[in-house]
Scaffold this active site. Sequence first.
Site, PDB file in Angstrom:
ATOM      1  CG  HIS A 110      -1.872  -1.222   1.321  1.00 31.00           C
ATOM      2  ND1 HIS A 110      -3.000  -1.289   0.532  1.00 31.00           N
ATOM      3  CD2 HIS A 110      -1.907  -2.283   2.263  1.00 31.00           C
ATOM      4  CE1 HIS A 110      -3.490  -2.503   0.734  1.00 31.00           C
ATOM      5  NE2 HIS A 110      -3.008  -3.021   1.850  1.00 31.00           N
ATOM      6  CG  HIS A 137       3.332   5.525   6.254  1.00 34.00           C
ATOM      7  ND1 HIS A 137       3.122   5.376   7.635  1.00 34.00           N
ATOM      8  CD2 HIS A 137       2.022   5.896   5.771  1.00 34.00           C
ATOM      9  CE1 HIS A 137       1.848   5.793   7.659  1.00 34.00           C
ATOM     10  NE2 HIS A 137       1.189   6.400   6.729  1.00 34.00           N
ATOM     11  CG  HIS A 139      -0.320   8.282   2.296  1.00 33.58           C
ATOM     12  ND1 HIS A 139      -1.243   6.946   2.145  1.00 33.58           N
ATOM     13  CD2 HIS A 139       0.020   8.392   3.593  1.00 33.58           C
ATOM     14  CE1 HIS A 139      -1.073   6.452   3.460  1.00 33.58           C
ATOM     15  NE2 HIS A 139      -0.474   7.285   4.204  1.00 33.58           N
ATOM     16  CD  GLU A 149      -3.645   9.484   3.379  1.00 34.63           C
ATOM     17  OE1 GLU A 149      -4.298   8.339   2.844  1.00 34.63           O
ATOM     18  OE2 GLU A 149      -3.376   9.226   4.669  1.00 34.63           O
ATOM     19  CG  HIS A 162       1.210  10.121   7.466  1.00 31.83           C
ATOM     20  ND1 HIS A 162       0.186   9.636   6.908  1.00 31.83           N
ATOM     21  CD2 HIS A 162       0.810  11.575   6.814  1.00 31.83           C
ATOM     22  CE1 HIS A 162      -0.725  10.492   6.351  1.00 31.83           C
ATOM     23  NE2 HIS A 162      -0.228  11.618   6.680  1.00 31.83           N
ATOM     24  CB  THR A 245      -5.115   7.775   6.414  1.00 36.58           C
ATOM     25  OG1 THR A 245      -3.762   7.291   6.145  1.00 36.58           O
ATOM     26  CG2 THR A 245      -5.290   9.268   7.190  1.00 36.58           C
ATOM     27  CB  THR A 246      -4.557   2.418   5.964  1.00 38.20           C
ATOM     28  OG1 THR A 246      -4.025   2.235   7.073  1.00 38.20           O
ATOM     29  CG2 THR A 246      -3.943   3.230   4.827  1.00 38.20           C
TER      30      THR A 246
END
Length: 327
Positions: A110, A137, A139, A149, A162, A245-246
């Site tokens: 992901h 990690h 995004h 995000e 993040h 957020t996941t």
Amino acid sequence: MRSHRKKTSHCVAFSRSSQRSSKMQQLILLASIWTLCTGSGDWCYQSQFSCDHQCNAPENWDHANKDCAGMYQSPINIVTRKTLKDERLTPLQFNNYQQIFRGTIKNNGHSVQVGIPHLSTISGGGLPSTYKAVQFHLHWGNKGGPGSEHTIDGEQYPMELHIVHMKNHYADLTTALRDPEGLAVLGFFYEMSNSANRKYDAIINTMRGIKATNANTSLPSISLAQLIPSEQNMTSYYRYKGSLTTPGCTQAVIWTVFENPIPLSMEQLAAFSDLQFSDRKPMVGNFRPVQPLNGRQVFRSGSPVILASSILLVGAIATALGLSQPN
């Protein structure tokens, strides 16, 4: 504000006879297609969804985990004029962020994630406790396109970092997530720059070896401090309470979203799109759309940078008007 939600595309083309069927028949057929295409499988991002990969896209994450339908979800769109200044939001204290470490970098299917093997902590800035760094990690969009995000007044940045922390006395994330304030996550935006950010060479060069899902390798020596703005450029930030957020979308996160972005070149931003999802398609658009505030208040720090600028401006005006005192 721009909407980042995309409707799931139809996976079956209607024949002419279908088009001539009654309205009720069409509704039944559409419902069947929806069930077929969304399925009850694992969660995915909108960019991954297809009938070949039947998974729960963001609007259906609550099918994968009911907590994703909670009232205090993340990310959000931060409307700056509606934020409330909080004098308690002083600059955060970073401890051991300068320490060099060799972590493991992994394509988890992901995102790209790096474990933090040593003790780096944050405190102050209105946080209720000291929090230790666990992992970071990112995004991103598609080759430098919109991909953060969180958004600011509807603006979506190319990428977002993040850095995940948990309360210092917890031994694992599972335990920390049971605490409504168990996690503190720092969010940093990226902006496109004309020149490369050499501090990111170690990460970007190493990513070439982890394109496939579950691939991992050792990361050359880095520090957390080299990845983020200098401390004097981190006095302006936003604070609110939200969630992961996941999935499972656990509502146990104190969010700190910093205003000043990190520069990366177009080539560096595009390098993240060379990673692959589990179906070997390019890992692009791995961000969750913004979620409703549902009555939450977003706070902003009292930036000493703004205050200093105001003092300089007043001094300049006084000099121009001849109001400064003689030596």
